[in-house]
Write a protein that holds these residues in place. Sequence first.
Motif, PDB file in Angstrom:
ATOM      1  N   GLN A  72       0.824  -1.202   0.000  1.00  0.00           N
ATOM      2  CA  GLN A  72       0.000   0.000   0.000  1.00  0.00           C
ATOM      3  C   GLN A  72       0.858   1.251   0.000  1.00  0.00           C
ATOM      4  N   ILE A  73       1.971   1.192   0.708  1.00  0.00           N
ATOM      5  CA  ILE A  73       2.859   2.361   0.731  1.00  0.00           C
ATOM      6  C   ILE A  73       3.493   2.560  -0.638  1.00  0.00           C
ATOM      7  N   SER A  74       3.909   1.438  -1.243  1.00  0.00           N
ATOM      8  CA  SER A  74       4.614   1.565  -2.520  1.00  0.00           C
ATOM      9  C   SER A  74       3.709   2.130  -3.606  1.00  0.00           C
ATOM     10  N   ILE A  75       2.424   1.827  -3.550  1.00  0.00           N
ATOM     11  CA  ILE A  75       1.549   2.394  -4.570  1.00  0.00           C
ATOM     12  C   ILE A  75       0.928   3.718  -4.107  1.00  0.00           C
ATOM     13  N   GLY A  76       1.366   4.175  -2.952  1.00  0.00           N
ATOM     14  CA  GLY A  76       0.930   5.490  -2.501  1.00  0.00           C
ATOM     15  C   GLY A  76      -0.449   5.521  -1.880  1.00  0.00           C
ATOM     16  N   GLU A  77      -0.975   4.371  -1.586  1.00  0.00           N
ATOM     17  CA  GLU A  77      -2.314   4.343  -0.984  1.00  0.00           C
ATOM     18  C   GLU A  77      -2.290   4.942   0.418  1.00  0.00           C
ATOM     19  N   ILE A  78      -1.254   4.639   1.144  1.00  0.00           N
ATOM     20  CA  ILE A  78      -1.058   5.241   2.458  1.00  0.00           C
ATOM     21  C   ILE A  78       0.362   5.783   2.517  1.00  0.00           C
ATOM     22  N   ASP A  79       0.591   6.741   3.359  1.00  0.00           N
ATOM     23  CA  ASP A  79       1.959   7.249   3.461  1.00  0.00           C
ATOM     24  C   ASP A  79       2.597   6.928   4.795  1.00  0.00           C
ATOM     25  N   SER A  80       1.796   6.430   5.712  1.00  0.00           N
ATOM     26  CA  SER A  80       2.388   6.069   6.997  1.00  0.00           C
ATOM     27  C   SER A  80       1.534   4.975   7.623  1.00  0.00           C
ATOM     28  N   VAL A  81       2.098   4.354   8.656  1.00  0.00           N
ATOM     29  CA  VAL A  81       1.404   3.241   9.298  1.00  0.00           C
ATOM     30  C   VAL A  81       1.158   3.592  10.756  1.00  0.00           C
ATOM     31  N   LEU A  82      -0.063   3.369  11.179  1.00  0.00           N
ATOM     32  CA  LEU A  82      -0.410   3.665  12.563  1.00  0.00           C
ATOM     33  C   LEU A  82      -0.077   2.478  13.464  1.00  0.00           C
ATOM     34  N   VAL A  83       0.080   2.760  14.726  1.00  0.00           N
ATOM     35  CA  VAL A  83       0.370   1.687  15.689  1.00  0.00           C
ATOM     36  C   VAL A  83      -0.713   0.615  15.600  1.00  0.00           C
ATOM     37  N   GLU A  84      -1.937   1.065  15.436  1.00  0.00           N
ATOM     38  CA  GLU A  84      -3.062   0.148  15.368  1.00  0.00           C
ATOM     39  C   GLU A  84      -2.890  -0.873  14.235  1.00  0.00           C
ATOM     40  N   GLN A  85      -2.318  -0.420  13.126  1.00  0.00           N
ATOM     41  CA  GLN A  85      -2.230  -1.308  11.964  1.00  0.00           C
ATOM     42  C   GLN A  85      -1.198  -2.419  12.123  1.00  0.00           C
ATOM     43  N   ILE A  86      -0.286  -2.252  13.042  1.00  0.00           N
ATOM     44  CA  ILE A  86       0.662  -3.348  13.265  1.00  0.00           C
ATOM     45  C   ILE A  86       0.306  -4.111  14.539  1.00  0.00           C
ATOM     46  N   GLY A  87      -0.933  -4.034  14.949  1.00  0.00           N
ATOM     47  CA  GLY A  87      -1.373  -4.827  16.099  1.00  0.00           C
ATOM     48  C   GLY A  87      -1.267  -4.097  17.413  1.00  0.00           C
ATOM     49  N   GLY A  88      -1.176  -2.773  17.357  1.00  0.00           N
ATOM     50  CA  GLY A  88      -1.004  -2.000  18.587  1.00  0.00           C
ATOM     51  C   GLY A  88      -2.235  -1.933  19.464  1.00  0.00           C
ATOM     52  N   THR A  89      -3.382  -2.359  18.945  1.00  0.00           N
ATOM     53  CA  THR A  89      -4.565  -2.359  19.800  1.00  0.00           C
ATOM     54  C   THR A  89      -4.981  -3.782  20.175  1.00  0.00           C
ATOM     55  N   ASP A  90      -4.128  -4.753  19.841  1.00  0.00           N
ATOM     56  CA  ASP A  90      -4.383  -6.119  20.316  1.00  0.00           C
ATOM     57  C   ASP A  90      -4.301  -6.146  21.832  1.00  0.00           C
ATOM     58  N   CYS A  91      -5.106  -6.999  22.431  1.00  0.00           N
ATOM     59  CA  CYS A  91      -5.041  -7.142  23.899  1.00  0.00           C
ATOM     60  C   CYS A  91      -3.632  -7.547  24.334  1.00  0.00           C
ATOM     61  N   MET A  92      -3.033  -8.466  23.533  1.00  0.00           N
ATOM     62  CA  MET A  92      -1.743  -9.037  23.922  1.00  0.00           C
ATOM     63  C   MET A  92      -0.621  -8.011  23.930  1.00  0.00           C
TER      64      MET A  92
END
Lengths: 986, 403
Positions: free
Chosen positions: B379-399
């Motif tokens: 998604q970054i390479s095609i410019g769909e997003i320019d940054s990644v939120l903590v949430e997107q890498i599992g930052g809101t998982d309970c664990m």
Amino acid sequence: MKIYWKGFEELREANDKATGNEFPHELPIVLNKQSKGSSRRDFLKTFGFTIAGATIAASCERPITKAIPFLIKPEEIIPGKSNYYASTFFDGELHQSILVKVRDGRPIKIEGNDLAPMSNGGTNGIVQGSVLELYDNNRYRGPLSHGEEVSWEDLDKKISEQMAGADGKIVLLSGGIISPTTNNSIKEFLSAYDNSEHIVYDPVSHNSIREANHQVFGLNSIPEYRFDKAEVILSFGADFLGTWISPTEFSFQYIQNRKPTEDNPAMSRHIQIESGMSMTGSNADQRITIKPSREKAILANLLAFLINESELDSFTGKLPESPIDIKVLAEELLNHKNKSLVICGSNDTESQMMVNGINYLLGSYGNTINFDRSLHSCQGVDSSIENLVKEMNEGKVSGIIFYNSNPAYDYSDRDAFLKGFQNLDFSISLSYTTDETSKLCQFVCPDHHFLESWNDAEPKDGLFSLCQPAIRNIFNTRQAQESLLTWTGKDVAFDDYLKKFWEENIYPLSGSDMDFRAFWNKYLHDGILEIPASSKLKPSIGSGQLLEILGSLALEKEGETELILYTPVSVGTGKHANNPWLQENPDPVSKVVWDNYAAVSPKYADENGLNTGDVIKINGKYEIPVLLQPGQMYGTISVALGYGREEGGKASIGTGRNFYPLVRTEKGQRKYFSTVEFEKTGKTYDLASTQMHHSMEGRALIRETNLDEYKKDPAAGNEIHEEIELRLDSLYEKHEFAGHHWGLSVDLSSCTGCNACVVACNAENNVPVVGKEQVKLGREMHWIRIDRYYSGDPESPEVLRQPVMCQHCDNAPCENVCPVAATTRSSEGVNQMIYNRCVGTRYCNNNCPYKVRRFNWFDFNKADSIPKNTVDPFDLTLDLPRMVLNPDVTVRAKGVMEKCTFCLQRVQEKKLNAKLEDRVLEDGEIKTACQQVCPTQALTFGDLNDENSDLSKHVRNPRNYHLLEEIHTLPSVSYLTKIRNKSGEA
Amino acid sequence: MEASSGNYIRTFFSILIAFFLPMQLFSSTHSLPVYLQQDTHASDTISHENTSHEGNTNTEGDHHENLKLGSRLFFGLTGSSDSPVNCASCHNTKALDTLNWNPSAVEIAFSAAGLDSAAYANMLLFPVGKRLSEAHAGIELTAQEILLIRQYLAELGPKGLVAQKPDIRRMMLFLFLVILFLLATTDMIFFKSLKYKVVSVIVIMLSFGWGTKMVVQEAIALGRSKNYAPVQPIKFSHVIHAGENQIDCQYCHHTAEQSKSAGIPSMNVCLNCHTLVRDATRSGKFEINKIHAAVDSEKPVEWIRVHRLPDFVFFSHAQHVGAGKLDCAECHGPVKEMHVLEQYTDLSMGWCLDCHRSRKVDFLENEYYSMNFTELHRQISIGEIDSVLVEQIGGTDCMTCHY
């Protein structure tokens, strides 16, 4: 299809099932007397009170917690981070090089030392449990004189006076010692007192091996065995994977040859000839049951056959009749000449001499057995303790110093010992914890626990291992060696003594080019020093000598009922009996906890009208409950030693029965079997077992094959997997895991069922001990269990094992039913359990097809502040034992569900390290506690998203399958089929 | 029947208690200063022998009289001097929320316990240090008066500072609402003295609504302690250290980047500067001496912990400061402006999650993210997003926090 059954009871009740009686076992639910007639009124009362209580509790101001920094912070200690120190475990019998995990000043976990050539990073249950013994409440707080507290100075003065005035012998009675420095300090002690003697005493003796090697080869030592080089292993009753000499080392070696791959489908063949079902026997490819008295006859026939085959000589004398056909055995061994290994577990010099002869004729010496690095443990000479007791009774002994020995418990002729004890002028115990002998002694000079001690060890020739303290001594104790040196008149700290000894003796030996300071620091850091083996000893034996052994055999008479005494894998010889972790660790075969029992074969039990739980009386004196043990030899009874302690603490006192009195001595050697009589008492006794609680109702959960099938088709035994995979369609979207997708693979071929993982998991994850009564109710809390299944004939069944932990399903049935979303799946494929959200409905537990969830029926760890909730039969919630808790894992309170987390604390730690170091997370970097401890490396944790990970390779293996995969739970845990080598194609 | 009706009454009462007890909550005593009450067990170090060894043969009555006199002297209510300044204007006897740089009466009692009378008088009349001698200049006290003051302090020491009375305004308001509600309800049902029912209804609704709102607010705040600012054993000021002297946070809290715990500096870190800096602008030598006293007596300072998460939450400073490169102030607030450190945020799970949902991770720079996360990289390479939120890498998982 093969019928698998999980216990004898299950097979018996197959008929009941057919008639509709689906649940023949009623859980022994004890109705709470108080709950009788409880009504709405009681509920309202409790309700009102609880709300009022909770409000008062909540309305208090915030409790004050203090934050106390170091005064002067040591450089290497970072609060909140663990340090690992290399050290050595040795309890007189078992040696292991270890790493001690120290967190904020407290040792909390033990790991294997990867550098150790003997254990290769594995450990076993007893070593894992030893960290809890550091925080044992029954440890001596300080020196005692006649039960009164005294100062060390006063005590030393008294003892020195006593020793100086001794007119008889002064004896140092110790357990096994493999430390060169300790031996040196003992030597100094002995030289200070003319009339002194050092006797080594092993409660379970292997002295016959030394004796046989001495008589045959002139070498008084135990050789190094190489199970990894053997293609055929023939063991006569030696439980070498469980308890025999160096089990962790042997387990690692054994399994090296038993991991067939498609490229190299070679596998050793293991034949076990034994009486009771041992852990090792349950792993054998072929298992032959005999009465213990018949063992010698087989050995003699085998030896004679090999002599005749070897054309060196021929044996023409009369031989006792062998109960089995040895020709097949002999031929198989001969087919693998130089690559076979024969061992024997009996403490009988003649048997061991015959084994030496067999091994010699098979060319094992120099190949699978060698003396270059012989083992230093098991030095105890059986006759010396006999002599000692005799001399005690004759009044020739003035005083005894007991160092890591407890003859008042584990010596067979206890009455004679106690009588002789009366004649002693003085008695000193160096025990660090209360035991039967130290209770008798006038003076108690408590030793440090090994985690508080400096020491070294030389388990094998030229292999050194250092031991350093991981915590300052908790109590007013003094290291035993230091006590001995003090009484020698040397006022020296043992760490200085150790260092000096190494500088003078071991440093020159090592030929190191470092200066001593650097040398010391390096090997203290590594924990291991290996000096190249010096000579290539190849022992030889003349054929005449072999004939002589055969000619002069003294045979045992066969008894109607024979009793076998064995060392249990979980608890050991009794030294660790007060360790609740070990007591609750199920026996690898019977799955019984907190007890020993008389194992009887189903057929023999039937004929004598016995059933599990019936109490029998052996030799008119020793009562013990019966357990029907499939695979037990007809006409034999097996009983575990190491139980029935009378002193030592809540977990050991009254747990099981002491059977050391039935060890007999013959020709100066202790024998662990005898002919006995038994009678029914009519009493019954409930054994607590984890066996029947988790029955998977006969579904094919273990997939196994034989080596020849595997060679033809690597997916043999696992054909159904492909079919199921094809049918796994779903209406729902496939789960995507963006980053990692954690998984675990279990190689069923490698798992020997030693249960080390269970104890490791307890230590890592603060898993509570619940006690026997709760286990009976099916409330054990272990996050990992090893299911054991039998198949085939109950008299000689095949045994299969399967470690089961939370399967971390992608389609987890538990998640759907939780009303409060306390268990959910994370974006890394882990099934999360959120304790603070759980309200304890137990729906998840009911819906889990694998029965891996555990409910906290009580507050076993004193995690909440309501005192009435705590159930703690073994004082584990006192401040001292609580020091062992892992601060990185939540301590669960009453009323919440828990289960395996894949050691998330380790996952998070290693992920963070990678981020901090700006690098990718490497495969194999994260090791779960069960994986790290496993001596056979049966478990592999990793990232399923990483195609090159070891785990992914396992998953692509045609042997791979999932537990109950047909119900489409998509577990992250997978299994590799078990491969046996029944056909003899090595 | 008798017995069971008694049970009903008891049950009713327990529910009644359960209902009224929450009012305790509204006394809002969260930031009650606490530490000084802790050390009062050391009373034997300042005993009467110390203060009256000059040959006074006091009776019990005299002693009481002396204490009274001492107290009056301390508060400037009597004595030879007519200066408006008295002891109590600098040395407080009550626990205060605001920072008073001078040692409290209790602290003086403890620190001066071992001195003899001459040294005590000397300390009082001719203290060392510029600031202190200025403040104490012009004090005129006789030896007898000093003795009286000392006696008073010795008596005060073991008792500790007087706690402040809790603020009960909120509780009174809540009680008022409850009474209003009860009055309006009973009036509407039984007495009907109000002509228009609608008035009763409005009063009931308002009092009930407001009362409920208070209960909810207090319930949410339960176990959270935003603005918690306990009095610490040393009057350590972050304003002076982090603000005026610009010392980096991680000079003292130096394990923040590597460990879960940011670390409370050990005494040797303090001594890096305070071996030389012995005299403070505001507090003189008194507070700094406590560091030296701790090192000399080998007893570390027992700070009162301010930030505390429940046991089932695993927070790592290394994750946030080291990997996440957060500034300390984002969670701890303007520490540089706090004389008395206080908890700036409520440290609630909602507060954590708000940040995890909106903050970007170091996705492209940190090598750790180069493996896996293929979809995000695409998604970054095609410019769909320019940054990644903590949430997107599992930052809101309970664990992430609970295990």
